[in-house]
Design an enzyme around this catalytic site. Structure first.
Site, PDB file in Angstrom:
ATOM      1  N   LYS A  90      13.866  41.037  29.594  1.00 31.05           N
ATOM      2  CA  LYS A  90      15.210  41.385  29.116  1.00 31.05           C
ATOM      3  C   LYS A  90      15.126  41.927  27.692  1.00 31.05           C
ATOM      4  CE  LYS A  90      17.763  37.979  31.848  1.00 31.05           C
ATOM      5  NZ  LYS A  90      18.632  38.856  32.619  1.00 31.05           N
ATOM      6  N   LYS A 118      24.656  25.639  37.480  1.00 28.04           N
ATOM      7  CA  LYS A 118      25.292  26.539  38.448  1.00 28.04           C
ATOM      8  C   LYS A 118      26.755  26.162  38.574  1.00 28.04           C
ATOM      9  CE  LYS A 118      21.443  28.142  40.930  1.00 28.04           C
ATOM     10  NZ  LYS A 118      21.426  29.505  40.428  1.00 28.04           N
ATOM     11  N   LYS A 153       7.649  34.460  40.473  1.00 30.87           N
ATOM     12  CA  LYS A 153       7.996  33.046  40.433  1.00 30.87           C
ATOM     13  C   LYS A 153       8.455  32.615  41.831  1.00 30.87           C
ATOM     14  CE  LYS A 153      12.718  31.854  39.657  1.00 30.87           C
ATOM     15  NZ  LYS A 153      13.767  31.301  38.894  1.00 30.87           N
ATOM     16  N   HIS A 192      11.053  37.144  34.747  1.00 34.75           N
ATOM     17  CA  HIS A 192      11.820  38.358  34.450  1.00 34.75           C
ATOM     18  C   HIS A 192      12.681  38.191  33.196  1.00 34.75           C
ATOM     19  CE1 HIS A 192      14.897  36.231  36.792  1.00 34.75           C
ATOM     20  NE2 HIS A 192      15.756  36.906  36.071  1.00 34.75           N
ATOM     21  N   HIS A 221      12.395  29.761  32.540  1.00 37.07           N
ATOM     22  CA  HIS A 221      13.201  30.650  31.692  1.00 37.07           C
ATOM     23  C   HIS A 221      13.612  29.994  30.370  1.00 37.07           C
ATOM     24  CE1 HIS A 221      13.207  33.049  35.192  1.00 37.07           C
ATOM     25  NE2 HIS A 221      14.210  32.487  35.808  1.00 37.07           N
ATOM     26  N   ASP A 273      13.822  25.360  38.713  1.00 38.28           N
ATOM     27  CA  ASP A 273      14.270  26.735  38.908  1.00 38.28           C
ATOM     28  C   ASP A 273      14.518  27.458  37.579  1.00 38.28           C
ATOM     29  OD1 ASP A 273      15.048  28.761  40.818  1.00 38.28           O
ATOM     30  OD2 ASP A 273      17.117  28.489  40.145  1.00 38.28           O
ATOM     31  N   ARG A 328       3.843  42.922  57.237  1.00 43.40           N
ATOM     32  CA  ARG A 328       3.349  42.782  58.610  1.00 43.40           C
ATOM     33  C   ARG A 328       4.090  43.689  59.589  1.00 43.40           C
ATOM     34  NH1 ARG A 328       4.544  36.629  59.159  1.00 43.40           N
ATOM     35  NH2 ARG A 328       6.381  37.594  58.271  1.00 43.40           N
ATOM     36  N   GLU A 368      25.491  29.788  34.908  1.00 44.85           N
ATOM     37  CA  GLU A 368      25.738  30.684  36.037  1.00 44.85           C
ATOM     38  C   GLU A 368      27.076  30.329  36.666  1.00 44.85           C
ATOM     39  OE1 GLU A 368      21.937  31.812  38.347  1.00 44.85           O
ATOM     40  OE2 GLU A 368      21.672  29.750  37.733  1.00 44.85           O
TER      41      GLU A 368
HETATM   42  P1  NAP Z   1      11.559  37.914  51.610  1.00 47.95           P
HETATM   43  O1  NAP Z   1      12.831  38.689  51.600  1.00 47.95           O
HETATM   44  O2  NAP Z   1      11.411  36.796  52.576  1.00 47.95           O
HETATM   45  O3  NAP Z   1      10.383  38.971  51.862  1.00 47.95           O
HETATM   46  C1  NAP Z   1       9.068  38.563  52.107  1.00 47.95           C
HETATM   47  C2  NAP Z   1       8.207  39.797  52.314  1.00 47.95           C
HETATM   48  O4  NAP Z   1       6.895  39.372  52.581  1.00 47.95           O
HETATM   49  C3  NAP Z   1       8.638  40.675  53.485  1.00 47.95           C
HETATM   50  O5  NAP Z   1       8.427  42.024  53.155  1.00 47.95           O
HETATM   51  C4  NAP Z   1       7.657  40.259  54.574  1.00 47.95           C
HETATM   52  O6  NAP Z   1       7.531  41.318  55.477  1.00 47.95           O
HETATM   53  C5  NAP Z   1       6.401  40.014  53.757  1.00 47.95           C
HETATM   54  N1  NAP Z   1       5.449  39.105  54.390  1.00 47.95           N
HETATM   55  C6  NAP Z   1       5.691  37.858  54.870  1.00 47.95           C
HETATM   56  N2  NAP Z   1       4.567  37.324  55.360  1.00 47.95           N
HETATM   57  C7  NAP Z   1       3.587  38.251  55.186  1.00 47.95           C
HETATM   58  C8  NAP Z   1       2.203  38.294  55.506  1.00 47.95           C
HETATM   59  N3  NAP Z   1       1.587  37.274  56.126  1.00 47.95           N
HETATM   60  N4  NAP Z   1       1.513  39.405  55.185  1.00 47.95           N
HETATM   61  C9  NAP Z   1       2.113  40.459  54.572  1.00 47.95           C
HETATM   62  N5  NAP Z   1       3.422  40.456  54.240  1.00 47.95           N
HETATM   63  C10 NAP Z   1       4.146  39.379  54.556  1.00 47.95           C
HETATM   64  O7  NAP Z   1      11.228  37.324  50.185  1.00 47.95           O
HETATM   65  P2  NAP Z   1      11.736  37.840  48.753  1.00 47.95           P
HETATM   66  O8  NAP Z   1      13.075  37.251  48.501  1.00 47.95           O
HETATM   67  O9  NAP Z   1      11.584  39.313  48.672  1.00 47.95           O
HETATM   68  O10 NAP Z   1      10.737  37.093  47.773  1.00 47.95           O
HETATM   69  C11 NAP Z   1       9.399  37.503  47.592  1.00 47.95           C
HETATM   70  C12 NAP Z   1       8.763  36.638  46.504  1.00 47.95           C
HETATM   71  O11 NAP Z   1       9.457  36.834  45.291  1.00 47.95           O
HETATM   72  C13 NAP Z   1       8.825  35.142  46.771  1.00 47.95           C
HETATM   73  O12 NAP Z   1       7.697  34.526  46.210  1.00 47.95           O
HETATM   74  C14 NAP Z   1      10.070  34.712  46.014  1.00 47.95           C
HETATM   75  O13 NAP Z   1      10.002  33.354  45.648  1.00 47.95           O
HETATM   76  C15 NAP Z   1       9.974  35.605  44.802  1.00 47.95           C
HETATM   77  N6  NAP Z   1      11.257  35.868  44.155  1.00 47.95           N
HETATM   78  C16 NAP Z   1      12.275  36.431  44.830  1.00 47.95           C
HETATM   79  C17 NAP Z   1      13.456  36.690  44.167  1.00 47.95           C
HETATM   80  C18 NAP Z   1      14.610  37.356  44.884  1.00 47.95           C
HETATM   81  O14 NAP Z   1      15.616  37.608  44.208  1.00 47.95           O
HETATM   82  N7  NAP Z   1      14.523  37.653  46.144  1.00 47.95           N
HETATM   83  C19 NAP Z   1      13.601  36.372  42.805  1.00 47.95           C
HETATM   84  C20 NAP Z   1      12.524  35.808  42.127  1.00 47.95           C
HETATM   85  C21 NAP Z   1      11.359  35.564  42.815  1.00 47.95           C
HETATM   86  P3  NAP Z   1       7.019  41.122  57.000  1.00 47.95           P
HETATM   87  O15 NAP Z   1       7.829  40.022  57.573  1.00 47.95           O
HETATM   88  O16 NAP Z   1       7.211  42.451  57.618  1.00 47.95           O
HETATM   89  O17 NAP Z   1       5.586  40.783  56.886  1.00 47.95           O
END
Ligand code: NAP
Length: 483
Positions: A182, A331, A148, A178, A240, A235, A51, A216
């Site tokens: 591995k 954890k 996930k 993920h 996993h 989780d 966004r 962990e």
């Molecule tokens: P995050 O840091 O909160 O990022 C969310 C992203 O979504 C941002 O780029 C945000 O950008 C965008 N976004 C939010 N609302 C939106 C909308 N209405 N339209 C378009 N884009 C939108 O989250 P994240 O940690 O990267 O996680 C993303 C997904 O991966 C989640 O489902 C999470 O559960 C999963 N996940 C994450 C991790 C990790 O290590 N981070 C690991 C496993 C799974 P804007 O605010 O600019 O729109």
């Protein structure tokens, strides 16, 4: 040893949530590595979508900063970095609104492979899928990748599946776990099905029990809000650990093809017997030795969420009846270590004097750190003085055997390239996810209804005493974490 790189066909990959944490830490660095080794053809493009209002240049600056943070300096020569950034585009799109979609459609090339990586909150999956389909952006060959957590129970997983299946066919949906990317996890299949050595022994006649450990060292500080609504069962175990169990316990598929492999995994989950309360331990770490406890880390003083689970499971089929599977994950344990230990039965008749402390033959598959395989064998202790036995480890670390090439391939890069190739083998099928939730749901529901708190364990320790008892009462013991 240098890995053979087979370039994929040119593609357009759209990352929804390209400014988020996962994209910055994993997806974009992974793509950069694949670009550097020549797997990503020059005509390919990566299109960030979120966004935030920003120009293409501003997005490229953000990605440059992410790569500088998450890719080692000697792995990102400036020429490669510049060439990679040239392949990046940005479109401002709100998943729930109308703006940005036509710009996205114009950017995409219908004659290229198209993939959409939904690195956003799962509640946006449905609206993004709908828009892609309704606006004619997706083609019948489009791939859609989702992260996930895939639901928090069976009902929500079914709803997410329905959201995606409204617009896409199951063959187009890539649900990421993920762990399956591995190297060592894939090696489980190679080990079992490309060698004739293990398979004849791979059953309850020869295997006493199996231990699966994902430990962990870190606690939940920093993501306590999310974790406290989830817990170790949702989780880690439901996804996993369940995947690891499936790969160990599954029957050999007839072919190494996505549905053949996934059919066999589903059968394992469906064969899991009910778990009685005395076969489960739920724990929560408490402050110890200067380390904070879960309630403090999670910011939830009265939390009953488990940061540790140990379970004894039975896979009720001909191959495994009589061989328990012990799973544990937690954890804030003493170290970070994930492994699978397949412990074999003793020889039927021992001709040597009894050996004190004998543990028996075991095949240990280390997933992290130091990915590799150890075979514990019994040999004669060298020297005179009679026939004394000794257990030794035949140890193979993949980094030694395969060279430095191994470290550069993160699970994410391998999985993203599989998406582009259209290979779903290492992704979870909808019915597989639902089967895992069907198994986990009653356990979680029983905990939520129970007034009992998880048992406490010391931060930095080996987990709750009760978890040791889970094996002790069967005359077995856990391997030391990180042994
Ligand atoms: P995050 O840091 O909160 O990022 C969310 C992203 O979504 C941002 O780029 C945000 O950008 C965008 N976004 C939010 N609302 C939106 C909308 N209405 N339209 C378009 N884009 C939108 O989250 P994240 O940690 O990267 O996680 C993303 C997904 O991966 C989640 O489902 C999470 O559960 C999963 N996940 C994450 C991790 C990790 O290590 N981070 C690991 C496993 C799974 P804007 O605010 O600019 O729109």
């Amino acid at each position: 040893m240098v890995a053979r790189v087979i370039p994929v066909n040119p593609f357009d990959l759209v990352i929804f949530g390209a400014t988020g944490d996962l994209a910055r830490r994993k997806i974009l660095p992974g793509l950069f590595h694949r670009f550097r080794v020549g797997q990503m053809p020059l005509e390919s493009r990566i299109i960030g979508a979120a966004r935030s209002n920003m120009s293409g240049d501003a997005f490229r600056d953000q990605v440059r900063a992410a790569l500088e943070e998450f890719v080692a300096a000697d792995q990102r020569p400036s020429d490669d970095l510049a060439a990679f950034l040239e392949r990046l585009y940005y479109v401002q799109v709100d998943a729930t609104g109308a703006a940005g979609w036509s710009e996205l459609a114009q950017l995409l090339r219908p004659d290229m492979i198209q993939a959409f990586y939904l690195s956003v909150s799962p509640d946006l999956f449905g609206s993004i899928a709908d828009q892609l389909s309704k606006r004619g952006i997706a083609t019948p060959d489009t791939r859609i990748v989702v992260e996930k957590p895939f639901g928090r129970d069976l009902a929500s997983a079914k709803a997410l599946n329905a959201d995606l299946l409204r617009s896409f066919d199951e063959t187009q949906i890539y649900r990421i776990d993920h762990y399956l990317g591995k190297e060592t996890v894939q090696n489980l299949m190679a080990l079992r099905f490309a060698n004739s050595l293990f398979e004849p022994l791979w059953n309850s006649t020869h295997i006493d029990h199996v231990q699966i450990t994902v430990a962990e060292e870190i606690g939940v500080a920093g993501r306590g809000g999310y974790y406290d609504r989830s817990g170790a069962m949702r989780d880690m175990v439901q996804n996993h650990l369940m995947q690891l169990l499936c790969l160990i316990a599954m029957e050999p598929p007839a072919r190494f093809e996505p549905n053949a492999v996934r059919d066999e995994k589903v059968k394992v989950i469906e064969a899991l017997g009910a778990v009685t309360p005395d076969n489960i331990v739920r724990g929560q770490y408490r402050d110890w030795n200067g380390m904070s406890g879960y309630p403090e880390d999670a910011g939830a003083p009265d939390s009953r969420t488990e940061s540790y689970v140990a379970l004894k499971l039975a896979v009720a089929n001909w191959r495994w009846a009589g061989t328990p599977f012990y799973l544990r994950t937690g954890k804030r344990l003493r170290t970070r270590a994930s492994e699978i230990a397949v412990v074999f039965r003793d020889p039927p008749h021992m001709i040597f004097p009894p050996m004190e402390g004998r543990k028996g033959n075991a095949l240990i598959i280390r997933l992290q750190p130091d990915e590799g395989i150890t075979l514990r064998t019994t040999i004669k202790e060298p020297g005179p003085g009679g026939m004394r036995l000794k257990e030794v480890d035949m140890d193979m670390t993949f980094a030694d055997a395969l060279g430095s090439d191994l470290h550069s391939q993160d699970a994410y890069e391998r999985l993203i390239m599989d998406v582009i190739r259209g290979d779903q083998t290492l992704f979870m099928r909808g019915d597989e996810v639902e089967a895992a939730w069907s198994w986990a749901d009653p356990l979680i529901a029983a905990w939520e209804e129970s007034p009992l708190r998880p048992v406490a364990y010391d931060a930095g320790g080996s987990g709750p005493e009760e978890s040791l008892m889970l094996l002790h009462r069967d005359g077995r013991r856990w391997r030391a974490i990180g042994a």
